[in-house]
Design an enzyme around this catalytic site. Structure first.
Site, PDB file in Angstrom:
ATOM      1  N   TYR A 178      77.404  30.699   8.532  1.00 54.46           N
ATOM      2  CA  TYR A 178      78.058  31.935   8.094  1.00 54.46           C
ATOM      3  C   TYR A 178      79.398  32.085   8.805  1.00 54.46           C
ATOM      4  O   TYR A 178      79.632  31.513   9.874  1.00 54.46           O
ATOM      5  CB  TYR A 178      77.171  33.158   8.340  1.00 54.46           C
ATOM      6  CG  TYR A 178      77.082  33.614   9.786  1.00 54.46           C
ATOM      7  CD1 TYR A 178      78.019  34.512  10.318  1.00 54.46           C
ATOM      8  CD2 TYR A 178      76.072  33.152  10.625  1.00 54.46           C
ATOM      9  CE1 TYR A 178      77.928  34.928  11.644  1.00 54.46           C
ATOM     10  CE2 TYR A 178      75.975  33.566  11.942  1.00 54.46           C
ATOM     11  CZ  TYR A 178      76.915  34.461  12.452  1.00 54.46           C
ATOM     12  OH  TYR A 178      76.844  34.869  13.757  1.00 54.46           O
ATOM     13  N   CYS A 179      80.296  32.847   8.184  1.00 50.65           N
ATOM     14  CA  CYS A 179      81.596  33.163   8.768  1.00 50.65           C
ATOM     15  C   CYS A 179      82.037  34.510   8.198  1.00 50.65           C
ATOM     16  O   CYS A 179      81.224  35.232   7.605  1.00 50.65           O
ATOM     17  CB  CYS A 179      82.620  32.062   8.486  1.00 50.65           C
ATOM     18  SG  CYS A 179      82.892  31.738   6.728  1.00 50.65           S
ATOM     19  N   THR A 180      83.294  34.857   8.346  1.00 58.15           N
ATOM     20  CA  THR A 180      83.753  36.187   7.948  1.00 58.15           C
ATOM     21  C   THR A 180      83.653  36.410   6.445  1.00 58.15           C
ATOM     22  O   THR A 180      83.048  37.390   5.979  1.00 58.15           O
ATOM     23  CB  THR A 180      85.210  36.413   8.397  1.00 58.15           C
ATOM     24  OG1 THR A 180      85.313  36.150   9.787  1.00 58.15           O
ATOM     25  CG2 THR A 180      85.648  37.845   8.114  1.00 58.15           C
TER      26      THR A 180
END
Length: 319
Positions: A178-180
């Site tokens: 996951y990331c922004t």
């Protein structure tokens, strides 16, 4: 009352004459009085733009009308004022810098991790055979991250490939990256698959979309964003504060840049220490002769250097 939006988006889709497209796209954005930061590369677009609700709608409709960008998933935030001061649209080698430019190895258009929607992520994330992997930089996950997530000590995403060996212990697990907003996961998950990880997934739309669709459940702290807001709340279900002041260790979510421009370190600092140290990370930086004036925000706008009129005149005469 004028309503403003901030749009976060990306798109992996080949763009011919991308450098020319960047120049033309900048003119288009300015015609809508948008502000923000867009990266254009041969592989696609990566942008955050901000403006009036009407201008943002025209922008989204225009991109969606282009077959290359029809599938863009815009993350839309309502904001009290535009989240940037200027409009930048630049051509670069990648839309997110990874150093992985060989399309035979990394090509998100052809192979990437399985996208999970918010409800699917919730159903999987706490299983014993699942590892949640944060692929963001250390200053991003220091202020907020998913509960029990594996984090990496990296300053930039381009450092991620060097960490693959550290992740080998999880090869028999299901990995959810996951990331922004999802853009880094496209390449991170693709690299994991290339390196022999078999069960690789990614949170579709990243933290921002998850916050809107699932109330941000189990995301602890705030989410770092690359605009004037610095960090935003995403968890309305079970929020907690996990970041601490660098100077006194009290809990705080405030992230600033050191007032000393030659340091400019990005770090968390509580209001009390901010006042005491005048926005500097240490007494050494506080005493620096170039220390900038601290206004309580810790955000500093780049000031254009003054033009040397005499040199300019001489240059014009010589031409």
């Amino acid at each position: 009352m004028i309503k403003y939006n901030t749009l976060l988006y990306y798109c992996y889709n080949a763009i011919e004459n991308a450098e020319q497209f960047a120049s033309e796209h900048l003119i288009f954005c300015k015609s809508l009085n948008l502000v923000g930061r867009i990266i254009v590369a041969d592989e696609g677009l990566n942008g955050t733009v901000s403006g009036t609700e009407e201008s943002c709608k025209i922008y989204m409709d225009t991109l969606h009308a282009d077959p290359r960008f029809a599938k863009i998933d815009f993350k839309i935030d309502e904001v009290p004022e535009p989240s940037f001061i200027k409009m930048h649209c630049r051509y670069k080698s990648e839309i997110v810098h990874s150093g992985l430019r060989d399309p035979n190895i990394i090509n998100p258009e052809k192979k990437t991790g399985i996208h999970l929607e918010a409800d699917e992520f919730i159903n999987m994330k706490d299983n014993d055979d699942v590892v949640i992997l944060d692929v963001r930089s250390d200053y991003e996950h220091s202020i907020g991250r998913f509960k029990n997530a594996v984090t990496l000590d990296i300053e930039n995403f381009r450092d991620f490939p060097a960490k693959i060996n550290e992740l080998a212990q999880y090869k028999d697990k299901k990995i959810i990256t996951y990331c922004t907003g999802g853009i880094k996961c496209e390449k991170a998950s693709a690299l994991l698959l290339h390196e022999g990880f078999e069960n690789v997934y990614q949170l579709h739309g990243g933290i921002i979309k998850y916050g809107k669709e699932a109330g941000g459940k189990d995301f602890e702290g705030k989410c770092y964003v690359f605009d004037n807001r610095v960090a935003v709340d995403v968890n309305t279900v079970n929020p907690v504060v996990i970041s601490t002041c660098r100077n006194c260790d009290s809990h705080t979510t405030k992230m600033i840049n050191c007032a000393n421009p030659e340091c400019n370190e990005h770090f968390t600092q509580c209001d009390d220490c901010g006042e005491k140290l005048e926005g500097a990370c240490s007494t050494v930086c506080q005493a620096h002769p170039r220390k900038r004036e601290y206004d309580g925000t810790g955000y500093y706008v780049k000031v254009p250097q003054p033009v040397n009129i005499k040199k300019q005149i001489i240059s014009q005469v010589s031409q």
